[in-house]
Design a protein around this motif. Structure first.
Motif, PDB file in Angstrom:
ATOM      1  N   LEU A  90       0.826  -1.203   0.000  1.00  0.00           N
ATOM      2  CA  LEU A  90       0.000   0.000   0.000  1.00  0.00           C
ATOM      3  C   LEU A  90       0.864   1.258   0.000  1.00  0.00           C
ATOM      4  O   LEU A  90       1.884   1.327   0.678  1.00  0.00           O
ATOM      5  CB  LEU A  90      -0.904  -0.005   1.240  1.00  0.00           C
ATOM      6  N   GLU A 140       1.032   4.988   1.224  1.00  0.00           N
ATOM      7  CA  GLU A 140       0.357   5.631   2.351  1.00  0.00           C
ATOM      8  C   GLU A 140       0.432   7.151   2.277  1.00  0.00           C
ATOM      9  O   GLU A 140       1.436   7.703   1.837  1.00  0.00           O
ATOM     10  CB  GLU A 140       0.997   5.165   3.667  1.00  0.00           C
ATOM     11  N   PRO A 197      -4.132   4.618   3.007  1.00  0.00           N
ATOM     12  CA  PRO A 197      -3.630   4.185   1.707  1.00  0.00           C
ATOM     13  C   PRO A 197      -4.252   5.013   0.573  1.00  0.00           C
ATOM     14  O   PRO A 197      -5.443   5.305   0.588  1.00  0.00           O
ATOM     15  CB  PRO A 197      -4.078   2.725   1.629  1.00  0.00           C
ATOM     16  N   LEU A 234      -2.714   0.946  -4.224  1.00  0.00           N
ATOM     17  CA  LEU A 234      -2.158  -0.386  -3.983  1.00  0.00           C
ATOM     18  C   LEU A 234      -1.308  -0.752  -5.189  1.00  0.00           C
ATOM     19  O   LEU A 234      -1.721  -0.550  -6.334  1.00  0.00           O
ATOM     20  CB  LEU A 234      -3.285  -1.396  -3.785  1.00  0.00           C
ATOM     21  N   TRP A 257      -9.459  -2.354   1.553  1.00  0.00           N
ATOM     22  CA  TRP A 257      -8.138  -2.777   1.049  1.00  0.00           C
ATOM     23  C   TRP A 257      -8.255  -4.147   0.394  1.00  0.00           C
ATOM     24  O   TRP A 257      -7.555  -4.452  -0.574  1.00  0.00           O
ATOM     25  CB  TRP A 257      -7.121  -2.710   2.186  1.00  0.00           C
ATOM     26  N   GLN A 265       1.136  -1.058   9.868  1.00  0.00           N
ATOM     27  CA  GLN A 265      -0.169  -0.694   9.286  1.00  0.00           C
ATOM     28  C   GLN A 265      -1.328  -1.115  10.182  1.00  0.00           C
ATOM     29  O   GLN A 265      -2.393  -0.506  10.154  1.00  0.00           O
ATOM     30  CB  GLN A 265      -0.317  -1.318   7.892  1.00  0.00           C
TER      31      GLN A 265
END
Ligand SMILES: Cc1cc2nc3c(=O)[nH]c(=O)nc-3n(C[C@H](O)[C@H](O)[C@H](O)COP(=O)(O)OP(=O)(O)OC[C@H]3O[C@@H](n4cnc5c(N)ncnc54)[C@H](O)[C@@H]3O)c2cc1C
Ligand code: SF4
Lengths: 329, 721
Positions: free
Chosen positions: B35, B37, B91, B94, B235, B258
């Motif tokens: 991810l 961020e 996030p 991805l 996610w 995370q």
């Protein structure tokens, strides 16, 4: 190759390791219990990692009253060593109060002295930190600073040194031998740790490529009967010191002939409490003398918003450590 | 129903590494995801620069809000469809790549440009902006019974205090993970979730596909505690989109750091309590809670809800309000509501006992609620007084005055006690049992085992009902191909599966009895079916000396075995004749070193009454595990946000303290078995009970030891100096 990759070299000979160590981007790896977490968190990105844990440096020798410990000796081996236990119990206490059994089984003496601060701002690549990134500022000073120093801080950095062992060794006036491709030098442990500047905060005074090879204590066995390491923490084990105190006394004819006091968790280096030490000399080991030493220990403390509690804590810890050390026989 | 100690059904599989967790699936061609961020806590994403990332080796694809625009809008997709940044570390994309390190490298190389707005990073900065949510869970946010203001003004004693609790972070050992792939229009999703059917439903909604085309699996969980639910879905959706884009399986697993941001937390609370007493009886309670929620979603624990039930009191007012901050979103965490709520209420009761000059235990007995005053119903069963009695006796509470305030070495000793409670509820459940010709039994139910013993409980209920030995039982769960089972939460799984499995096994028993009793060649031929019992792989007559093996019965009339399904409904809260609640009394002995501020818990005795206990071994480990979590909340756990940046500080287990082995006290667990005619099988939930009450018991013991009243959690060195 990704930027996070590095060459791994297992050094077989000291000279080879020292020659490689001088190159830009090189880092020594001993137990790896601090280096690898730093690397995983992108806080360090060495290009070449030189594993020194197989060098023949893990020896322990005692001659006369001097103890010499090789830098790659494992913490657990030192703590379990009969001679160290008998004559330098403070070193064992300091080690056994550190980390966990698993960590101590791989961590080394030299690596322990050079582990980097646990300041949470330092350990997060996204936050401002002069130590990690000179000139970027200090997140701790006006942020969460329960963990910060009482002594020796600067506007640039208020981080503590995390090692327990270093506090015990500082109390015993330990010295270290540092080697490089161009030779050897010896320094007092206290000289290993510089105070932070306005916008920088180097961890050690080692020059690039220098390796700690030996830790030495001269004439420190005289404290064996009256020494203790007191570590205060929020949980019973596996936590760095909130405050710690190493106390070592030599008592002769009912009076304190010599005193050594060092504090952890309160400064960028093991903080020797010299005024307290001086106040104890020639006194009987009484509550009154200990209380005075405790009061002197906190003179000059400069707390931040979140760590003022460490002032009474340090005073009480000094008193308690002296009671323990002074009460032994 | 029997009560027996049976070791974990899946214990050997787990300790030998044979149990495969969903994140361990490694299908051919798997891509790994990482991810990207947000480095700031509030703002709007302007653009993503992927020019460098896309050139890195192994790079496969990048998924952003633009890809998520194809998903149907809902609360579950909002975070990934929109450009708003709500919290530090959110996030923004991805990345999938061939290896995990390549994915992480590419994520690092992806530059997000974000227009920053001023972030509100701490609840304390905006208490004036608190607002009242509509509901707290399934309860109204505010309630009022009688007139507490008037009663407080007339009370002989008023205790009015503020108590605060810190943010606690969810940290199951197993981090959240998904491994997913598409098979044409169908999708297979291996993910750790406490709710496979809810996960399937939300996928069906977001991707607008029929549920039958979606298979969700969650067969083993390395803990859930309330965090393996909806916060994970965004996610997981991104991973599914990456898989669809690349037509390859994709795996995403959160890092421990995370987990501090993305999986949920026990919310921070500030609670104002006022208790009014006349002659030692509660005449008024006010409980006002302010708590944190995020700027993108709303959650409120039922913190003050249990104050409505616990004590007899005619005038009770409770309120919940929320403050939105640019911090991670809270979710339920083991003992949601009751853990922070009992800390405030049970601390205040202790303060009142001190002021009234009565024993804290006496005060509680004097104010026992013999019915549910909030809903005007009787209790389905309530053995709280028995918990107090048994706990006090085993702990030695009577010696409190003599023993506490003594010193053991450097420790000043203190005793404290408090009450814990949790409602007994059930969800709808279906279960299938299949008895095979060889006498082995397959039990299937689409629920999950969080590690708390659901495999064992399911197997045990079916084994007992049909008299099949445990080693002949196979249990399958955690797969949406199985009959719909309950989500794992609210301490309700065992209570929910029990009636469904009972219904299914009852059908099998009836079928088997009918085969045996109507067959003249069976030794049981002609016996009345009610006369039969099932045990040790046999059907036996209770009255006569006759019996037959299950396998023989099957061989004659059902060579392919027999199968049956059972189902049971959820608790209908509107139609309840009685309120079901589990209770416990927690007694603790602590030591405080007043000069050094250290606190250690020395002994804990918990006496619990939670209906009928199916398996005392599982129950005991649930109680102890719960108490340990409670010790962590009381003394160690605290997630700190950096006020300047909104970043969570110390995102590792080195910094986030939880109790370790050396912190473990001696545990004494007493279980008081209850006969509860209102609940199927008399089963109440137990998972939450241990995690509440202990916080107040510890704070009360600290007061007992050193005379300092600590009204905040966690209690730390600086509080005790
Ligand atoms: C969870 C956890 C808890 C911990 N708790 C404590 C605690 O309570 N108290 C405590 O004191 N410590 C604690 N530690 C720290 C631990 O003691 C250190 O990580 C360890 O001692 C470092 O030794 P190492 O050999 O593994 O060093 P490495 O990680 O190999 O090296 C550390 C650093 O020193 C350098 N280095 C290593 N050896 C030499 C050398 N001979 N010469 C020059 N440079 C060298 C490396 O390049 C690196 O920069 C904890 C660690 C962990 C992970
Ligand atoms: S205290 Fe030092 S290590 Fe910590 S953030 Fe400031 S500069 Fe960095």
């Amino acid at each position: 190759m990704s930027s996070a990759s590095f060459n791994y070299i297992r050094a077989a000979e000291l000279t080879d390791a020292l020659a490689r160590g001088e190159r830009a981007g090189a880092a020594y790896l001993a137990g790896g219990t601090d280096l690898l977490p730093l690397w995983k968190a992108s806080l360090t990105a060495p290009q070449e990692v030189i594993d020194i844990s197989h060098l023949p440096l893990a020896t322990i020798t005692r001659s006369g009253d001097a103890l010499t410990i090789g830098a790659t000796a494992r913490l657990s081996d030192i703590a379990a060593h009969p001679e160290v236990k008998a004559h330098y119990p403070l070193v064992c206490d300091g080690i056994l109060a550190s980390a966990s059994g698993q960590v101590r089984n791989v961590a080394t003496m030299g690596g322990n002295l050079l582990q980097r601060t646990r300041c949470p701002y330092f350990r997060d690549a996204g936050l401002a930190c002069n130590k990690r990134d000179p000139g970027s500022g200090c997140g701790t000073r006006h942020g969460e600073n329960r963990h910060a120093v009482l002594f020796g801080g600067s506007p640039g950095c208020v981080a503590t040194h995390p090692s327990d062992l270093a506090v015990a060794l500082a109390a015993l006036d330990a010295r270290i031998v540092v080697s490089s491709a161009s030779g050897e030098r010896e320094l007092a442990l206290s000289e290993l740790y510089p105070l932070p500047g306005e916008t920088t905060a180097p961890d050690s005074s080692l020059r690039p490529g220098e390796m700690i090879t030996v830790i030495r204590m001269l004439n420190a066995a005289r404290f064996a009967n009256h020494a203790t390491y007191l570590k205060i923490r929020d949980r019973a084990s596996f936590e760095f010191a909130v405050v710690s105190v190493a106390a070592a006394l030599r008592i002769a004819d009912g009076a304190i002939a010599e005193a050594r006091l060092a504090a952890g968790g309160v400064a960028p280096l093991p903080w020797r409490l010299e005024k307290s030490e001086a106040a104890l000399i020639g006194r009987a080991p009484t509550e009154h003398a200990f209380a005075e030493a405790g009061a002197l220990a906190i003179e000059g403390a400069r707390p931040l918003e979140g760590n003022a509690f460490k002032i009474p804590l340090l005073r009480n810890a000094v008193i308690r450590a002296l009671q323990t050390a002074g009460g032994q026989s | 129903m029997k009560n027996r100690t049976i070791a974990r059904y899946e214990g050997t599989l787990k300790v030998t590494g044979q149990a495969r967790y969903e994140g361990e699936m490694m299908p051919e061609g798997l891509l790994h995801a990482a991810l990207v961020e947000s480095p700031i806590a509030c703002g709007e994403l302007q653009s993503l620069d992927t020019s460098r990332a896309a050139t890195l080796s192994g790079f496969a694809t990048l998924v952003t809000h633009e890809d998520a625009a194809s998903l149907k809008p809902s609360a579950a997709t909002a975070l990934i469809r929109e450009k708003a940044i709500h919290f530090h570390g959110q996030p923004v994309a991805l990345v999938a790549a061939t290896t995990l390190s390549e994915a992480r490298e590419a994520a690092k190389a992806t530059q997000a440009s974000i227009a920053a707005r001023t972030a509100l990073t701490q609840m304390g900065q905006a208490l004036d902006q608190a607002y009242e949510p509509a509901m707290v869970g399934r309860f109204p946010a505010s309630t009022r019974r009688g007139d507490s203001a008037k009663a407080l003004s007339e009370a002989g004693l008023v205790v009015r205090r503020r108590y605060t609790t810190a943010v606690n972070n969810h940290h199951p050992m197993e981090p959240h993970a998904v491994v997913c792939w598409w098979e044409g229009n169908k999708v297979v999703v291996h993910t750790c979730t406490q709710a496979i059917f809810a996960t399937r439903a939300i996928i069906a909604h977001a991707f607008e596909m029929p549920p039958v085309d979606i298979r969700v699996l969650s067969r083993y969980l390395g803990g859930g505690f309330g965090c393996k639910g909806q916060l994970w879905w965004p996610w997981m959706f991104w991973a599914m989109l990456a898989s669809r884009k690349t037509n390859r399986p994709v795996r995403l697993e959160l890092t421990r750091a995370q987990m501090f941001i993305l999986v949920g937390r026990r919310q921070e609370t500030a609670q104002d309590i006022a208790l009014g007493f006349v002659d030692g009886r509660l005449t008024a309670i006010e409980h006002d809670v302010v708590a944190q929620t995020s700027t993108h979603a709303e959650f409120s624990d039922s913190t003050a809800v249990y104050t409505r039930f616990l004590y007899a009191c005619p005038n009770v007012t409770t309120r919940h309000s929320l403050v939105r901050t640019n911090e991670p979103q809270p979710v339920p965490m083991r003992a949601p509501g009751t853990a922070p709520g009992t800390f405030a209420l049970e601390s205040a009761m202790d303060e009142a006992a001190e002021l009234l000059g009565v024993d804290p235990l006496e005060l509680r007995l004097d104010n026992f609620a013999d019915r549910d005053q909030e809903n005007g119903r009787p209790w389905s069963s309530n053995s709280l007084r028995e918990c107090y009695r048994v706990g006090a006796e085993r702990f030695g509470w009577a010696e409190r005055r003599a023993r506490s305030a003594t010193k053991v070495g450097r420790w000043k000793i203190g005793f404290g006690m408090a009450t814990t409670l949790y409602p007994a509820i059930r969800q709808a459940c279906r279960a299938r049992v299949a008895l095979r010709a060889d006498g082995s039994l397959l039990v299937q139910c689409g629920t999950q085992d969080m590690g708390s013993g659901t495999y064992t409980a399911l197997g045990q209920i079916a084994a007992d009902a049909l008299g099949v030995p445990m080693d002949k039982i196979t249990v399958e769960l955690g797969d949406t191909e199985l009959p719909d089972g309950p989500f794992s939460g609210g301490s309700q799984v065992t209570a929910s599966i029990f009636p469904a499995v009972e219904a299914a096994t009852a059908k099998l028993r009836a079928a088997l009895a009918s085969i045996a009793t109507t067959d003249a060649t069976s030794p049981l031929g002609g016996k009345p079916p009610e006369d039969l019992e099932f045990a040790d792989g046999m059907i036996r007559s209770r009255s006569g000396n006759a019996g037959e093996r299950l396998t023989d019965v099957l061989a004659r009339a059902a060579a392919d075995g027999l199968e049956a399904e059972g189902e049971s409904p959820a608790t209908d809260h509107q139609k309840l004749a009685a309120t079901g609640m589990g209770y416990g009394a927690i007694f603790v002995e602590i030591g405080v070193d007043p000069e050094l501020g250290e606190i250690r818990v020395r002994r804990v005795c918990g006496a619990f009454a939670a209906g009928h206990i199916l398996n005392p071994l599982l129950a005991k480990s649930q109680y102890i595990g719960g108490l340990i979590g409670g010790i962590g909340m009381a003394l160690h756990e605290q997630t700190a946000t950096d006020a300047a940046t909104g970043s969570i500080l110390g995102k590792s287990f080195t910094d986030y303290l939880i109790p370790v082995h050396a912190d473990m006290p001696a545990f004494d667990i007493a279980m008081i078995d209850e006969d509860d005619p209102h609940l199927p099988g008399g089963v109440k939930g137990i998972g939450m009970l241990g995690t509440a009450g202990i916080q107040a018991a510890i704070a009360n013991a600290v007061y007992d030891a050193i005379g300092k009243r600590i009204r905040k959690l966690p209690i730390r060195i600086e509080d005790c100096l």
